[in-house]
Motif scaffolding. Structure first.
Motif, mmCIF file in Angstrom:
data_model
loop_
_atom_site.group_PDB
_atom_site.id
_atom_site.type_symbol
_atom_site.label_atom_id
_atom_site.label_comp_id
_atom_site.label_asym_id
_atom_site.label_seq_id
_atom_site.Cartn_x
_atom_site.Cartn_y
_atom_site.Cartn_z
ATOM 1 N N PRO A 73 -29.619 -61.185 17.566
ATOM 2 C CA PRO A 73 -29.898 -61.874 16.119
ATOM 3 C C PRO A 73 -28.805 -62.497 15.586
ATOM 4 N N GLU A 74 -29.299 -63.443 14.527
ATOM 5 C CA GLU A 74 -28.378 -64.443 13.936
ATOM 6 C C GLU A 74 -28.442 -64.113 12.431
ATOM 7 N N GLY A 75 -27.147 -63.919 11.623
ATOM 8 C CA GLY A 75 -27.125 -63.704 10.580
ATOM 9 C C GLY A 75 -27.379 -62.376 9.908
ATOM 10 N N TRP A 76 -27.343 -61.245 11.010
ATOM 11 C CA TRP A 76 -27.433 -60.113 10.361
ATOM 12 C C TRP A 76 -26.064 -59.511 9.998
ATOM 13 N N GLY A 83 -11.332 -46.812 11.960
ATOM 14 C CA GLY A 83 -12.253 -47.607 11.185
ATOM 15 C C GLY A 83 -13.381 -48.333 11.838
ATOM 16 N N ALA A 84 -13.945 -49.249 11.377
ATOM 17 C CA ALA A 84 -14.733 -50.146 12.206
ATOM 18 C C ALA A 84 -14.872 -51.585 11.575
ATOM 19 N N TRP A 85 -15.411 -52.583 12.410
ATOM 20 C CA TRP A 85 -15.436 -54.167 11.995
ATOM 21 C C TRP A 85 -16.715 -54.343 11.108
ATOM 22 N N VAL A 86 -16.657 -54.978 10.329
ATOM 23 C CA VAL A 86 -17.977 -55.433 9.760
ATOM 24 C C VAL A 86 -18.130 -56.902 9.558
ATOM 25 N N GLY A 87 -19.197 -57.535 10.093
ATOM 26 C CA GLY A 87 -19.112 -59.015 10.074
ATOM 27 C C GLY A 87 -20.828 -59.449 10.227
ATOM 28 N N THR A 88 -20.661 -60.577 10.485
ATOM 29 C CA THR A 88 -22.117 -61.336 10.730
ATOM 30 C C THR A 88 -22.375 -61.944 12.210
ATOM 31 N N THR A 89 -23.720 -61.414 12.714
ATOM 32 C CA THR A 89 -23.889 -61.946 14.095
ATOM 33 C C THR A 89 -24.211 -63.513 14.190
ATOM 34 N N ALA A 90 -23.897 -63.934 15.349
ATOM 35 C CA ALA A 90 -24.269 -65.365 15.460
ATOM 36 C C ALA A 90 -24.269 -65.634 17.205
ATOM 37 N N ILE A 91 -24.755 -66.702 17.532
ATOM 38 C CA ILE A 91 -25.029 -66.895 18.941
ATOM 39 C C ILE A 91 -23.727 -67.996 19.273
ATOM 40 N N ARG A 92 -23.049 -67.840 20.310
ATOM 41 C CA ARG A 92 -22.057 -68.514 20.827
ATOM 42 C C ARG A 92 -22.097 -68.852 22.379
ATOM 43 N N GLY A 141 -24.796 -69.199 24.292
ATOM 44 C CA GLY A 141 -25.810 -68.241 24.770
ATOM 45 C C GLY A 141 -25.744 -66.549 24.434
ATOM 46 N N ALA A 142 -24.652 -66.209 23.965
ATOM 47 C CA ALA A 142 -24.426 -64.781 23.669
ATOM 48 C C ALA A 142 -24.102 -64.381 22.156
ATOM 49 N N GLY A 143 -24.260 -63.058 22.060
ATOM 50 C CA GLY A 143 -24.188 -62.637 20.623
ATOM 51 C C GLY A 143 -22.669 -62.290 20.188
ATOM 52 N N VAL A 144 -21.928 -62.851 19.053
ATOM 53 C CA VAL A 144 -20.825 -62.608 18.770
ATOM 54 C C VAL A 144 -20.808 -61.902 17.372
ATOM 55 N N MET A 145 -19.659 -61.614 16.950
ATOM 56 C CA MET A 145 -19.563 -61.461 15.485
ATOM 57 C C MET A 145 -18.670 -62.368 14.766
ATOM 58 N N THR A 146 -19.143 -62.984 13.592
ATOM 59 C CA THR A 146 -18.283 -63.919 12.812
ATOM 60 C C THR A 146 -17.933 -63.382 11.458
ATOM 61 N N ASP A 147 -16.952 -63.949 10.831
ATOM 62 C CA ASP A 147 -16.863 -63.598 9.170
ATOM 63 C C ASP A 147 -16.566 -62.045 9.143
ATOM 64 N N TRP A 148 -15.870 -61.476 10.186
ATOM 65 C CA TRP A 148 -15.859 -59.968 10.162
ATOM 66 C C TRP A 148 -14.167 -59.710 9.501
ATOM 67 N N SER A 149 -14.312 -58.503 9.128
ATOM 68 C CA SER A 149 -13.126 -57.729 8.610
ATOM 69 C C SER A 149 -12.904 -56.268 9.169
ATOM 70 N N TYR A 150 -11.862 -55.941 9.143
ATOM 71 C CA TYR A 150 -11.859 -54.427 9.903
ATOM 72 C C TYR A 150 -11.623 -53.424 8.545
ATOM 73 N N GLY A 151 -12.464 -52.581 8.349
ATOM 74 C CA GLY A 151 -12.526 -51.449 7.462
ATOM 75 C C GLY A 151 -11.736 -50.286 7.944
ATOM 76 N N ASP A 152 -10.706 -49.898 7.163
ATOM 77 C CA ASP A 152 -9.926 -48.903 7.487
ATOM 78 C C ASP A 152 -10.659 -47.667 7.226
ATOM 79 N N GLY A 153 -10.804 -46.805 8.243
ATOM 80 C CA GLY A 153 -11.671 -45.584 7.921
ATOM 81 C C GLY A 153 -11.330 -44.723 6.815
ATOM 82 N N ASN A 154 -10.040 -44.733 6.482
ATOM 83 C CA ASN A 154 -9.413 -43.873 5.334
ATOM 84 C C ASN A 154 -10.120 -44.216 3.944
#
Length: 396
Positions: free
Chosen positions: A266-269, A356-365, A367-380
């Motif tokens: 998917p794109e834009g999720w 933690g985990a990374w939060v971002g937006t899906t895109a196609i680069r 022919g494959a899915g990637v995450m863009t505009d991501w940031s790392y959320g410190d679990g604490n």
């Protein structure tokens, strides 16, 4: 003659000490390798890489190698419990690690409590593991259902959508992550309403039926927790359900998910995931390079979790001075370990790690899915305070 006997006894004592020092430290490991290899084999690669590094650097406890006795539970709870019984009985281990599926993690946690052995759950996400069903013998490494839902709710609250629908597998993980997302989003946006819920059984998702039910409710946005073949079918045959709607997806940005979807990704999720290809820190690049050299394939999120898990085990054994369960518990409750994503600590209050985990937006680069505009959320930052109502300290 007496002098000879004394000297001989001294030689035997020295030999005994050396034999003990050469004896490996054995750890039991259990996971669903044959049932969900796309997730568990990369995890195994990760812990094996860390094990090799630890042993190459001299092992633990003055030169003892770490030996892992690994078992496949086939995705079956009964098989995992039988493996745990064998490992702690015949093989004599006092520390078990692993598991991916939440119900198996909970079963192994209860086994640990009843048999007084330490269990470090690597990948199960259920909150019950460390909260309502937590116990003093169980610890968890990966960011939990609550933590990832909190990260996504923070982003989702900024969307204009007020009518939401949810699609999630009908088992503990799906129920838990949806309940957390709904609660946390409503806390940030009291105007939000959840107008539809779909609970397909794992592996039997019917895209047409789900699309019809969701479309009838006319939501503005969708929270998706499906993965694997279920998500693939939904995107391929039922993708109209997502058209012109904002979508938030837990785990969808993990390589384990995106790589399988290919150009169907998917794109834009808005998603949680693992953009290993874009994380710039030197420690993470070192991990990626070592993984690529060892396996000639890209790391997955499970690879990283397996790697950190084994590093945490080695550090806990070092702090405890051995594998005595009580000493290991005290070590884990104050443990901080260096990792490719920074320091990861375990909370004494509930035995949850701060990975933690990374939060971002899906895109196609390409022919494959990637995450863009991501940031790392410190679990604490996404864990409730230890004294929050409803959070239970692990009990005997």
């Amino acid at each position: 003659m007496r002098g000879l006997l004394v000297a001989f006894a001294g030689v035997l004592a020295v030999l005994g000490i050396h034999a003990k020092a050469a004896e490996p430290v054995r750890i039991g490991e259990i996971n669903s390798y044959s049932a969900i290899p796309a997730f568990t084999v990369p995890y195994r690669n990760g812990w094996k890489l860390a094990q090799d590094e630890i042993n190459a650097a001299g092992g633990v406890l003055g030169g003892r190698r770490i030996e892992v006795l690994s078992r496949d539970d086939g995705g079956k709870l009964a098989q995992s419990l039988a493996a745990a019984q064998e490992l702690t009985g015949r093989d004599g281990v006092t520390l078990i690690v692993g598991s991916y599926l939440s119900h198996i993690g909970l079963g192994l946690s209860d086994f640990a409590r009843r048999n007084k052995v330490v269990f470090l759950a690597a990948l199960p996400m259920t909150d019950d593991l460390v909260w309502s069903k937590g116990n003093r013998y169980t610890f968890r490494l990966r960011a939990s259902s609550y933590m990832q839902a909190a990260m996504l709710a923070e982003r989702a609250a900024k969307l204009p959508a007020t009518r939401w629908a949810t699609i999630a597998p009908d088992y503990e993980f799906g129920r838990s992550v949806v309940a957390n997302f709904e609660t946390l989003l409503k806390a940030r946006r009291p105007d939000v309403r959840f107008v539809a819920e779909q609970w397909p059984s794992l592996g039997t998702l019917d895209p047409g039926r789900i699309a019809a039910a969701i479309n009838a409710a006319r939501p503005d946005a969708i929270f998706n927790a499906t993965f694997g073949s279920d998500l693939g079918r939904l995107l391929h045959d039922g993708q109209a359900v997502f058209r012109n709607r904002k979508v938030v997806g837990v785990l969808t940005g993990e390589p384990e998910v995106l790589d399988v979807l290919g150009d169907d990704a998917p794109e834009g999720w808005i998603v949680t995931g693992y953009p290993w290809y874009a994380i710039p820190s030197a420690d993470h690049r070192k991990f990626v390079e070592a993984y690529l050299a060892a396996y000639e394939e890209d790391p997955r999120l499970a690879s990283l979790v397996g790697y950190i898990m084994m590093k945490a085990v080695a550090e806990a054994i070092r702090v405890a001075g051995g594998t005595d369960p009580e000493k290991l518990i005290r070590a884990f409750e104050s443990l901080s370990v260096a990792s490719p994503v920074g320091i990861v600590s375990f909370r004494a209050s509930d035995h949850q790690a701060t990975m933690g985990a990374w939060v971002g937006t899906t895109a196609i680069r390409d022919g494959a899915g990637v995450m863009t505009d991501w940031s790392y959320g410190d679990g604490n930052a996404y864990l409730p305070p230890p004294d929050q109502t409803g959070l239970r300290k692990p009990q005997n």
